[in-house]
Design an enzyme around this catalytic site. Structure first.
Site, PDB file in Angstrom:
ATOM      1  N   THR A 188      -0.414 -12.458  -1.174  1.00 51.29           N
ATOM      2  CA  THR A 188       0.819 -11.662  -1.370  1.00 51.29           C
ATOM      3  C   THR A 188       2.022 -12.303  -0.675  1.00 51.29           C
ATOM      4  OG1 THR A 188       0.357 -10.247   0.560  1.00 51.29           O
ATOM      5  CG2 THR A 188      -0.480  -9.496  -1.590  1.00 51.29           C
ATOM      6  N   ILE A 202       6.980  -8.285  -1.389  1.00 53.98           N
ATOM      7  CA  ILE A 202       6.613  -6.935  -1.840  1.00 53.98           C
ATOM      8  C   ILE A 202       5.108  -6.943  -2.125  1.00 53.98           C
ATOM      9  CG2 ILE A 202       8.831  -6.071  -2.681  1.00 53.98           C
ATOM     10  CD1 ILE A 202       8.199  -7.220  -5.391  1.00 53.98           C
ATOM     11  N   HIS A 203       4.380  -6.920  -1.000  1.00 51.10           N
ATOM     12  CA  HIS A 203       2.920  -7.078  -1.049  1.00 51.10           C
ATOM     13  C   HIS A 203       2.262  -6.115  -2.038  1.00 51.10           C
ATOM     14  CE1 HIS A 203       3.352  -9.479   2.634  1.00 51.10           C
ATOM     15  NE2 HIS A 203       4.163  -8.542   3.062  1.00 51.10           N
ATOM     16  N   ASP A 204       2.659  -4.856  -1.999  1.00 52.09           N
ATOM     17  CA  ASP A 204       1.986  -3.840  -2.826  1.00 52.09           C
ATOM     18  C   ASP A 204       2.219  -4.067  -4.310  1.00 52.09           C
ATOM     19  OD1 ASP A 204       2.755  -1.274  -0.390  1.00 52.09           O
ATOM     20  OD2 ASP A 204       1.105  -2.700  -0.501  1.00 52.09           O
ATOM     21  N   GLY A 261      -0.120  -6.569  -5.451  1.00 52.74           N
ATOM     22  CA  GLY A 261      -1.433  -5.931  -5.616  1.00 52.74           C
ATOM     23  C   GLY A 261      -1.547  -5.201  -6.934  1.00 52.74           C
TER      24      GLY A 261
END
Ligand code: RIB
Ligand code: CA
Length: 315
Positions: A192, A238-240, A243
């Site tokens: 990420t 924006i890691h999420d 995901g």
């Protein structure tokens, strides 16, 4: 048939963007958005979920779960990046309900309502997931898939040198979830962190003639400012959202089956995710881990999805 999805979130601006994309994705049916303390305290997380849903007003409202405080405290350091309220300090109004059921109950209800058909996308600490598995010990066997954003494989942590934030917030919960007998996928910081959004993305967002565009143009500039002030970076992660794209477009990633566990005792290593990568591993494989990502492909998919969400949320 749209994929039934539970979003477990600690909004957090990257959680918020992932929620916006999911609510208007025709391939997803968001059956619940359950809040968990992490980026913000539990009550603020539950409020932020309701703020986001009020701003989005999706055609079908998901059930909402209320975060409850973890047995231990949450780390306060290092989370100023999303502002004091978790959404960049932007003043949003929202009708906050007081009758919400606890997140772990909502998770159990929705998974049980559609055995083997529900995916949970865990974008915050794993407190709710572990509690749901405690509440209903057979739940892992009827859960479709669990996708977790967090942890590290060989890269550094982001809340300590050894640990990633979501795992660090509740290492005991994370260990229980890593050991649960269900299909698990991990999207770690190693992947990420590679997807960086630069300032020009602000000019490529949907315009303000939609609920999605209006919301994004309020919260994302604050994130760029925070990344610059707190971390001295000119780009944001924006890691999420990465995901979520790993869930909807796995072809943009590579995955490897691994044997992983979580450090729950270390003074310096608390919350570290540890993988047995010895030439002859002794631990059994228990999780598929994303190891490679098509960065540009993910960024283009994020923009495509946001514009599609904007087209579905015109004012
Ligand atoms: O380490 C990144 C993760 O921690 C993201 O989910 C972010 O929202 C925070 O929860
Ligand atoms: Ca999060």
């Amino acid at each position: 048939m749209p994929r039934k999805l539970i979003l477990d979130v600690d909004p957090g601006i990257d959680d918020a963007v992932a929620i916006c994309m999911s609510l208007f994705d025709p391939n997803l049916e968001v059956v619940a958005v359950t809040s968990v303390g992490g980026n913000v305290p539990p009550q603020q997380a539950a409020r932020n979920v309701q703020v986001i849903l009020s701003q989005m007003d999706p055609p079908r409202w998901p059930r909402i779960g209320a975060a409850t405080a973890p047995e231990h405290g949450l780390p306060t350091e290092g989370r100023r990046i999303f502002g004091p309220d978790g959404l960049g300090g932007v003043p949003f109004e929202a009708a906050v309900r007081r009758d919400l059921h606890p997140s772990e109950k909502v998770i159990c209800d929705e998974v049980r309502a559609a055995p083997e058909a529900v995916t949970i996308l865990a974008l915050g600490p794993l407190t709710n997931i572990a509690r749901a598995f405690l509440r209903d010990p057979q739940l892992p066997s009827v859960l479709g898939q669990l996708v977790i954003v967090g942890g590290t494989v060989s890269g550094p942590g982001n809340i300590t040198p050894a640990a990633e934030f979501n795992i660090y917030c509740d290492p005991q919960a994370a260990r229980a979830v890593f050991r649960a007998p269900c299909t698990k996928t991990l999207i770690p910081l190693d992947v990420t962190n590679r997807v960086e959004l630069t300032l020009d993305i602000l000019h490529r967002l949907p315009d303000e003639n939609s609920r999605v565009g209006r919301f994004l143009r309020k919260i994302l500039p604050a994130t760029f400012r925070a990344y610059r002030q707190e971390l001295g970076l000119e780009s944001i992660r924006i890691h999420d959202v990465v995901g979520l794209v790993a869930l909807t477009h796995p072809e943009l990633f590579s995955f490897v089956e691994m044997a992983g566990d979580v450090e729950t005792m270390g003074e310096l290593t608390l919350g570290a995710t540890v993988f047995d990568r010895r030439r002859v591993p002794a631990w059994r494989h228990n999780i598929a881990v994303a190891t490679e990502v098509d960065k540009q492909g993910v960024i283009e998919e994020i923009l495509r999805s946001l514009h599609a969400a904007a087209a579905a949320s015109e004012l």
